[in-house]
Write a protein that holds these residues in place. Structure first.
Motif, PDB file in Angstrom:
ATOM      1  N   UNK A 127       0.809  -1.217   0.000  1.00  0.00           N
ATOM      2  CA  UNK A 127       0.000   0.000   0.000  1.00  0.00           C
ATOM      3  C   UNK A 127       0.844   1.269   0.000  1.00  0.00           C
ATOM      4  N   UNK A 128       2.094   1.179   0.433  1.00  0.00           N
ATOM      5  CA  UNK A 128       2.973   2.353   0.393  1.00  0.00           C
ATOM      6  C   UNK A 128       3.175   2.852  -1.042  1.00  0.00           C
ATOM      7  N   UNK A 132       1.463   5.800  -6.463  1.00  0.00           N
ATOM      8  CA  UNK A 132       2.103   5.725  -7.785  1.00  0.00           C
ATOM      9  C   UNK A 132       1.262   4.879  -8.730  1.00  0.00           C
ATOM     10  N   UNK A 133       0.726   3.764  -8.224  1.00  0.00           N
ATOM     11  CA  UNK A 133      -0.124   2.896  -9.043  1.00  0.00           C
ATOM     12  C   UNK A 133      -1.373   3.651  -9.482  1.00  0.00           C
ATOM     13  N   UNK A 134      -1.954   4.434  -8.576  1.00  0.00           N
ATOM     14  CA  UNK A 134      -3.149   5.224  -8.914  1.00  0.00           C
ATOM     15  C   UNK A 134      -2.824   6.293  -9.950  1.00  0.00           C
ATOM     16  N   UNK A 135      -1.641   6.909  -9.839  1.00  0.00           N
ATOM     17  CA  UNK A 135      -1.253   7.924 -10.832  1.00  0.00           C
ATOM     18  C   UNK A 135      -1.108   7.296 -12.219  1.00  0.00           C
ATOM     19  N   UNK A 136      -0.512   6.111 -12.269  1.00  0.00           N
ATOM     20  CA  UNK A 136      -0.349   5.417 -13.553  1.00  0.00           C
ATOM     21  C   UNK A 136      -1.712   5.065 -14.139  1.00  0.00           C
ATOM     22  N   UNK A 221       8.937   2.370 -11.265  1.00  0.00           N
ATOM     23  CA  UNK A 221       9.678   1.571 -10.288  1.00  0.00           C
ATOM     24  C   UNK A 221       8.801   1.230  -9.092  1.00  0.00           C
ATOM     25  N   UNK A 222       8.002   2.205  -8.672  1.00  0.00           N
ATOM     26  CA  UNK A 222       7.111   1.954  -7.547  1.00  0.00           C
ATOM     27  C   UNK A 222       6.037   0.927  -7.906  1.00  0.00           C
TER      28      UNK A 222
END
Length: 268
Positions: A127-128, A132-136, A221-222
């Motif tokens: 979850x940290x 970044x995943x949401x931005x992608x 990377x994240x």
């Protein structure tokens, strides 16, 4: 996969037309078609239990399958379906199976609860990297909408949007329906589509592709780290499932209602 289980459950063949049920005591009484379906059912059942439970439980699972009461519904070999009869699992097989599951889960209880903590930790690390995943995902969504809007804008200006599919291709069914079969309208739409829309839409989509937003190296990377932790979470969940025989709810981080229910039945 061996399917040579000594079947003890009993088979009933019921008629869709209301005829009396036929009780089958010997598998040799089944037609070739029904016997093939029976064999497929037994094989599927064995594969299911071998996929979801540990090898230590397979023998008990085979006992459960052997004592399942089966019903065929249909009047001939070309029209039938298979399901469990109203008696389900007979001769106490299901109760013995439940007891075996709980005993297996209890023997691994400490390990299961340790794994549950490991899952919680791996999920927290995963979850940290969620922002970044949401931005992608947001960027991908914007790129997708830009691609769709590019050909839609062209089609709308040319007046043929209602004749196109969701991917921007000409739909013969829509053309026929919305033109009401008017040959003049059909000819005009085809002419506009072939001579104007195709070239303009391709150019617009190419421009949208050129303007496509990219992801930062840091976010990529994240995302890779997120996926690595996600795989670890899935691995731990699979191990928890096998060691607890599916009786530990890793989402709620507690032993399941089924586990409590079986324990209560055994204590009664």
């Amino acid at each position: 996969m061996s399917t040579d289980i000594e079947y003890k459950g009993g088979i009933t063949i019921k008629s869709h037309n209301g005829g009396g049920p036929l009780e089958v005591k010997d598998l040799s009484q089944l037609s070739d078609s029904l016997r093939r379906q029976y064999d497929r059912h037994i094989k599927w059942s064995q594969e299911h239990y071998r996929t979801h439970y540990s090898p230590e439980l397979w023998a008990k699972a085979d006992e459960l399958i052997a004592h399942s009461k089966i019903e065929f519904f249909g009047d001939n070999d070309a029209s039938h379906s298979l399901g469990f009869g109203k008696d389900g699992y007979i001769n106490g097989a299901y109760e013995r199976w439940e007891q075996q599951l709980v005993e297996w889960a209890d023997s691994n209880k400490d390990q299961v609860e340790q794994l549950a903590q490991q899952r919680k930790q791996a999920q927290a690390k995963m979850e940290q990297h969620r922002p970044a995943v949401d931005r992608i995902a947001k960027t991908n969504g914007a790129n997708s909408r830009a691609h769709t809007d590019s050909w839609k804008d062209v089609a709308e200006k040319l007046g043929i949007l209602k004749y196109l599919t969701d991917t921007g291709q000409l739909s013969k069914a829509k053309l026929k329906k919305k033109s009401k079969g008017d040959s003049t309208v059909i000819t005009q739409v085809l002419d506009t589509y072939n001579k104007q829309y195709v070239a303009q839409a391709n150019a617009a989509m190419a421009q949208a592709k050129q303007n496509k937003k990219s992801h930062s190296e840091a976010d990529l990377k994240e995302r890779a780290e997120y996926e690595r932790h996600w795989q670890e979470v899935k691995r731990i969940e699979s191990e928890i499932y096998h060691l607890s025989a599916g009786l530990y709810d890793h989402h709620m981080a507690r032993w399941s209602w089924s586990y409590d229910h079986i324990k209560k039945k055994q204590a009664a």
